[in-house]
Design an enzyme around this catalytic site. Structure first.
Site, PDB file in Angstrom:
ATOM      1  N   GLY A   1       0.600  -1.142   0.032  1.00 35.59           N
ATOM      2  CA  GLY A   1      -0.102   0.073  -0.001  1.00 35.59           C
ATOM      3  C   GLY A   1       0.801   1.441   0.012  1.00 35.59           C
ATOM      4  O   GLY A   1       0.258   2.324   0.207  1.00 35.59           O
TER       5      GLY A   1
ATOM      6  N   ASP B   1      10.434   2.570  -8.156  1.00 33.09           N
ATOM      7  CA  ASP B   1      10.293   2.006  -9.159  1.00 33.09           C
ATOM      8  C   ASP B   1      10.516   2.286 -10.285  1.00 33.09           C
ATOM      9  O   ASP B   1      10.678   1.772 -11.360  1.00 33.09           O
ATOM     10  CB  ASP B   1       8.667   1.398  -9.379  1.00 33.09           C
ATOM     11  CG  ASP B   1       8.188   0.565  -8.448  1.00 33.09           C
ATOM     12  OD1 ASP B   1       8.933   0.042  -7.699  1.00 33.09           O
ATOM     13  OD2 ASP B   1       6.928   0.174  -8.417  1.00 33.09           O
TER      14      ASP B   1
ATOM     15  N   TYR C   1      14.790  -9.085  -9.424  1.00 34.65           N
ATOM     16  CA  TYR C   1      14.498  -7.592  -9.374  1.00 34.65           C
ATOM     17  C   TYR C   1      14.309  -7.319  -7.919  1.00 34.65           C
ATOM     18  O   TYR C   1      14.394  -5.851  -7.781  1.00 34.65           O
ATOM     19  CB  TYR C   1      12.981  -7.486  -9.949  1.00 34.65           C
ATOM     20  CG  TYR C   1      12.898  -7.267 -11.432  1.00 34.65           C
ATOM     21  CD1 TYR C   1      13.261  -6.059 -11.942  1.00 34.65           C
ATOM     22  CD2 TYR C   1      12.736  -8.365 -12.387  1.00 34.65           C
ATOM     23  CE1 TYR C   1      13.380  -5.972 -13.562  1.00 34.65           C
ATOM     24  CE2 TYR C   1      12.702  -8.348 -13.801  1.00 34.65           C
ATOM     25  CZ  TYR C   1      12.899  -6.921 -14.181  1.00 34.65           C
ATOM     26  OH  TYR C   1      12.922  -6.755 -15.592  1.00 34.65           O
ATOM     27  N   ASP C   2      14.168  -8.056  -7.107  1.00 33.72           N
ATOM     28  CA  ASP C   2      14.066  -7.771  -5.674  1.00 33.72           C
ATOM     29  C   ASP C   2      15.465  -7.473  -4.613  1.00 33.72           C
ATOM     30  O   ASP C   2      15.453  -7.905  -3.787  1.00 33.72           O
ATOM     31  CB  ASP C   2      13.036  -8.685  -4.965  1.00 33.72           C
ATOM     32  CG  ASP C   2      11.630  -8.398  -5.400  1.00 33.72           C
ATOM     33  OD1 ASP C   2      10.756  -8.005  -4.523  1.00 33.72           O
ATOM     34  OD2 ASP C   2      11.419  -8.683  -6.610  1.00 33.72           O
TER      35      ASP C   2
ATOM     36  N   ARG D   1      -1.971  -8.283  -9.206  1.00 41.02           N
ATOM     37  CA  ARG D   1      -1.557  -7.335  -9.993  1.00 41.02           C
ATOM     38  C   ARG D   1      -0.612  -8.065 -11.217  1.00 41.02           C
ATOM     39  O   ARG D   1      -0.208  -9.175 -11.442  1.00 41.02           O
ATOM     40  CB  ARG D   1      -0.326  -6.676  -9.212  1.00 41.02           C
ATOM     41  CG  ARG D   1      -0.756  -6.147  -7.792  1.00 41.02           C
ATOM     42  CD  ARG D   1      -1.096  -4.532  -8.292  1.00 41.02           C
ATOM     43  NE  ARG D   1       0.176  -3.932  -8.567  1.00 41.02           N
ATOM     44  CZ  ARG D   1       1.035  -3.301  -7.611  1.00 41.02           C
ATOM     45  NH1 ARG D   1       0.809  -3.426  -6.479  1.00 41.02           N
ATOM     46  NH2 ARG D   1       2.140  -2.808  -8.039  1.00 41.02           N
TER      47      ARG D   1
ATOM     48  N   TYR E   1       2.436  -7.605 -13.819  1.00 38.79           N
ATOM     49  CA  TYR E   1       3.766  -6.888 -13.800  1.00 38.79           C
ATOM     50  C   TYR E   1       4.112  -7.210 -15.086  1.00 38.79           C
ATOM     51  O   TYR E   1       3.882  -8.181 -15.911  1.00 38.79           O
ATOM     52  CB  TYR E   1       4.731  -7.783 -12.832  1.00 38.79           C
ATOM     53  CG  TYR E   1       4.546  -7.183 -11.345  1.00 38.79           C
ATOM     54  CD1 TYR E   1       4.860  -6.231 -10.742  1.00 38.79           C
ATOM     55  CD2 TYR E   1       3.509  -8.035 -10.775  1.00 38.79           C
ATOM     56  CE1 TYR E   1       4.593  -5.931  -9.338  1.00 38.79           C
ATOM     57  CE2 TYR E   1       3.112  -7.563  -9.298  1.00 38.79           C
ATOM     58  CZ  TYR E   1       3.786  -6.642  -8.956  1.00 38.79           C
ATOM     59  OH  TYR E   1       3.564  -6.219  -7.247  1.00 38.79           O
TER      60      TYR E   1
END
Length: 209
Positions: free
Chosen positions: A15, A36, A55-56, A140, A142
């Site tokens: 959030g 992002d 990516y993380d 979501r 991506y």
């Protein structure tokens, strides 16, 4: 001129972006920088032996560019396009804040990069339990899309790794329960920022670029 730099970090789908946008509407002279926007192109992101794009992790981001963007904003926030208008719900708490500029930086890896840690005035970290995070993530879309097993094999382990690092090494982080309603989270953070604005207005904590 005084600036207030607020970090809004934490778990994927916690959030952060929604909260940042709501705060921007309620606070004076407020701008947002999103982590992002600093992702490297897919061709520059490493792939592990399972075929997962990593990516993380910090290496997937142009972190130096992000720090430069924040510092540039701090030097001259008035030229960044911030609209100096009366925010929604203007109250006595926000009087005399015309020369205070607020930057909200939102992203999932804000507090594990040392050059950023000297910039924050306040730091928040949104958390979610595993099942709720996975459920939200599944709704979501991506680009590139999550591959099968990506959440369990990369996203969640990296979140736990960085969260554990914070809990061991970092102080002055306010942890927020991302399962609470938007209204509860907004009320909590907004009230906290108002207190920071009061300190700046009273000159107790002068923060200038």
């Amino acid at each position: 001129m005084k600036v207030l730099v607020i970090g809004l970090g934490g778990v994927t789908n916690g959030g952060k972006t929604t909260l940042a946008k709501k705060l921007k509407k309620m606070l004076p002279n407020c701008d947002i920088i999103s982590q992002d926007d600093f992702f490297k192109p897919e061709s520059e992101v490493e792939t592990d032996e399972r075929g997962f794009k990593l990516y993380d992790v910090l290496d997937a981001l142009y972190m130096d560019d992000m720090v430069k963007s924040i510092r540039n904003w701090m030097k001259n926030p008035a030229s960044s396009g911030v609209v100096t208008e009366e925010p929604q719900n203007t109250c006595d708490n926000l009087k005399n804040t015309a020369h205070v500029y607020i930057l909200i930086v939102e992203g999932f890896l804000l507090y594990n990069y040392e050059p950023l840690n000297e910039l924050w005035n306040r730091r928040y970290f949104l958390t979610l339990p595993y099942e709720e995070c996975k459920r939200r993530r599944s709704t979501r879309v991506y680009q590139p899309a999550d591959t099968p097993g990506y959440f369990d094999g990369h996203v969640w382990p990296m979140y736990l790794k960085y969260k554990n690092e914070l809990e061991e090494n970092a102080s002055n982080i306010v942890y927020l329960d991302g399962t609470k309603s938007h209204e509860e989270l907004l009320s909590c953070v907004y009230s906290d920022i108002i207190e920071e604005l009061k300190k700046l207005r009273e000159g107790n904590e002068p923060v200038t670029a």
